[in-house]
Design a protein around this motif. Structure first.
Motif, PDB file in Angstrom:
ATOM      1  N   ASP A 306      49.963  36.453  39.380  1.00  0.00           N
ATOM      2  CA  ASP A 306      51.308  35.931  39.621  1.00  0.00           C
ATOM      3  C   ASP A 306      51.403  34.531  39.009  1.00  0.00           C
ATOM      4  O   ASP A 306      50.813  33.583  39.524  1.00  0.00           O
ATOM      5  CB  ASP A 306      51.582  35.856  41.125  1.00  0.00           C
ATOM      6  N   ARG A 313      47.004  39.436  42.925  1.00  0.00           N
ATOM      7  CA  ARG A 313      47.477  40.417  43.909  1.00  0.00           C
ATOM      8  C   ARG A 313      46.552  41.640  43.966  1.00  0.00           C
ATOM      9  O   ARG A 313      45.791  41.893  43.043  1.00  0.00           O
ATOM     10  CB  ARG A 313      48.880  40.902  43.524  1.00  0.00           C
ATOM     11  N   TRP A 317      52.783  45.010  42.440  1.00  0.00           N
ATOM     12  CA  TRP A 317      53.956  44.632  43.244  1.00  0.00           C
ATOM     13  C   TRP A 317      53.617  43.745  44.433  1.00  0.00           C
ATOM     14  O   TRP A 317      54.506  43.237  45.090  1.00  0.00           O
ATOM     15  CB  TRP A 317      54.649  45.899  43.762  1.00  0.00           C
ATOM     16  N   GLY A 318      52.354  43.589  44.751  1.00  0.00           N
ATOM     17  CA  GLY A 318      51.971  42.800  45.919  1.00  0.00           C
ATOM     18  C   GLY A 318      50.717  43.368  46.551  1.00  0.00           C
ATOM     19  O   GLY A 318      49.882  43.977  45.883  1.00  0.00           O
ATOM     20  N   ASP A 319      50.577  43.200  47.869  1.00  0.00           N
ATOM     21  CA  ASP A 319      49.361  43.626  48.552  1.00  0.00           C
ATOM     22  C   ASP A 319      49.519  44.933  49.310  1.00  0.00           C
ATOM     23  O   ASP A 319      48.536  45.477  49.813  1.00  0.00           O
ATOM     24  CB  ASP A 319      48.892  42.527  49.520  1.00  0.00           C
ATOM     25  N   SER A 347      55.213  44.366  37.998  1.00  0.00           N
ATOM     26  CA  SER A 347      54.314  43.244  38.269  1.00  0.00           C
ATOM     27  C   SER A 347      55.085  41.929  38.276  1.00  0.00           C
ATOM     28  O   SER A 347      56.255  41.860  37.889  1.00  0.00           O
ATOM     29  CB  SER A 347      53.216  43.181  37.204  1.00  0.00           C
ATOM     30  N   ALA A 348      54.393  40.865  38.689  1.00  0.00           N
ATOM     31  CA  ALA A 348      55.026  39.545  38.729  1.00  0.00           C
ATOM     32  C   ALA A 348      55.480  39.103  37.354  1.00  0.00           C
ATOM     33  O   ALA A 348      56.432  38.330  37.221  1.00  0.00           O
ATOM     34  CB  ALA A 348      54.060  38.521  39.321  1.00  0.00           C
TER      35      ALA A 348
END
Length: 429
Positions: A306, A313, A317-319, A347-348
């Motif tokens: 990120d 991550r 998209w995140g965790d 993704s970021a």
């Protein structure tokens, strides 16, 4: 927490077995024992091998129980006999294989109920059970690839994937600098994903989506397979020897193409990621468009880093764990989804579909990370290290969510095409 972990393990074991059952119940006994390709085992071998690995690790090692069928161990040892000769072995027949995996599973649930999930590295956080869940799901994907190679009427069915959406940019810029690659704390991560370590990556651009059928068809129609300048020496030798003219399972009719997938032949879908291409084909295409394949660290940085927070991550998209909104996984659909179909999975840095759809070839050879330690056995990863294998990342539509992470590493020979592999391109900034 321990009881919650036991329940989670039980659910994953049941879910993986339901998939194995569906893949083997879909065909008759003749198809189960038949070898559909020298590259693949008979489906009945995969089924019994799943049970044998489960017995070796969970019944005998973790549980300390008496063997169920020690007499068959050598026939289901993947290193003792290659795929091409397995049909000649005294394998369990379909009825015996189903009985065997059922008997093993009954003992496994008894072990799961009683064994402490702590105090030993193999069982900490349920690792051994997670390893076996992933092993079964990996063989389920292998069996799915075998289904793709079989001839005859379609026996597998699934709804179409969601429609694609416009992706505003064709490339994403990934800034140069360090990021944390790999993992040291993902409980079910396998040995080649470990340990977490800092890697410096120079700035680069990466395609926001995988290369599509339409884009690859342009390469074919432009004579890409006949242009020696686009291929490496090894690539050209393989292209010539194997007489490659298009992705596997494509048929050309004039200037248009059809593709056969799981017994159904239809025109290629232009905006779906191209699948069933080997590393050499991917590399030649990248050269043709003036780009290259991403390195493995570049791929992982594009997926996990990120730029705003500098944080790495778990997933693009995140965790949070993958859902059907994030990625095309788990055989929910029998094909890659059109590009842009999963905006929630971006993704970021704005890169789409890094998880699911198609395994993506990278330019990197398969090696251990600094500080690598083989666990729990050398034959999972270490014996494959070296220049013979190329790394693939991200999983495919046939990969289960339990067997894919943004740190997960797959590898294969650069000539392999029966796997669900595609690619995306990158270039220096």
């Amino acid at each position: 927490m321990t009881e919650e972990l036991r329940e989670h393990v039980a659910e994953e074991l049941l879910r993986s077995r339901a998939r194995s059952t569906a893949l083997t119940d879909a065909v008759d006994e003749h198809d189960l024992v038949r070898q559909h390709s020298k590259l693949m085992s008979p489906l009945v071998w995969d089924l019994a091998h799943i049970g044998n690995q489960e017995e070796l690790w969970l019944v005998r090692d973790v549980g300390g129980r008496e063997p169920v069928r020690s007499d068959i161990d050598e026939y289901y040892d993947a290193f003792k006999y290659g795929r091409s000769v397995r049909p000649e072995l005294p394998l369990l027949n379909p009825k015996e294989a189903r009985q065997y995996v059922g008997d093993v599973r009954g003992k496994v649930f008894d072990v799961l109920e009683k064994v402490p999930l702590q105090g030993r590295r193999l069982v900490e956080n349920g690792f051994a059970f997670g390893m076996i869940v992933q092993h079964e799901q990996q063989h389920d994907e292998t069996m799915l690839a075998t289904h793709q190679l079989r001839t005859g009427e379609p026996v597998l069915h699934a709804p179409a994937p969601p429609r694609g959406k416009l992706v505003p940019a064709t490339e994403a810029f990934i800034p140069g600098g360090p990021f944390e690659m790999g993992t040291s704390d993902e409980p079910w991560a396998l040995d080649n994903e470990r340990p977490a370590h800092t890697v410096h990556v120079d700035a680069f651009f990466i395609d926001t989506t995988p290369v599509t059928n339409a884009e690859f068809a342009e390469f074919v129609l432009a004579g890409g397979y006949d242009d020696r300048r686009l291929w490496t020496e090894a690539g050209w030798e393989h292209r010539t020897t194997a007489k490659l003219v298009a992705p596997r399972f494509w048929q050309r009719e004039g200037n248009s193409f059809t593709r056969t997938a799981f017994g159904v032949t239809e025109p290629i879908v232009p905006d779906e990621p191209v699948v069933h291409v080997c590393f050499h084909e991917a590399q030649a295409y990248a050269t043709w468009v003036g780009k290259r394949l991403p390195t493995e660290p570049e791929w992982e940085k594009a997926a996990r880093f990120d730029p705003e927070t500098g944080r790495t991550r778990r997933y693009p998209w995140g965790d949070g764990e993958p859902t059907e909104l994030h990625a095309n996984l788990g055989q929910r659909h029998l094909r890659p989804a059109p590009v842009g179909a999963y905006p929630a999975g971006v993704s970021a840095s704005g890169v789409h579909q890094l998880i699911g759809d198609v395994w993506e070839w990278t330019s990197s050879d398969f090696h251990g990370y600094p500080g690598f330690e083989a666990f729990p056995y050398r034959e999972y990863s270490e014996v494959f290290f070296g220049p013979d294998y190329k790394v693939l990342r991200g999983g495919s539509f046939g990969t289960d969510k339990s067997a894919i992470r943004a740190t997960f590493r797959n590898w294969d020979y650069p000539i392999r095409r029966q796997i669900f592999a595609g690619f995306r391109c990158a270039r220096d900034a």
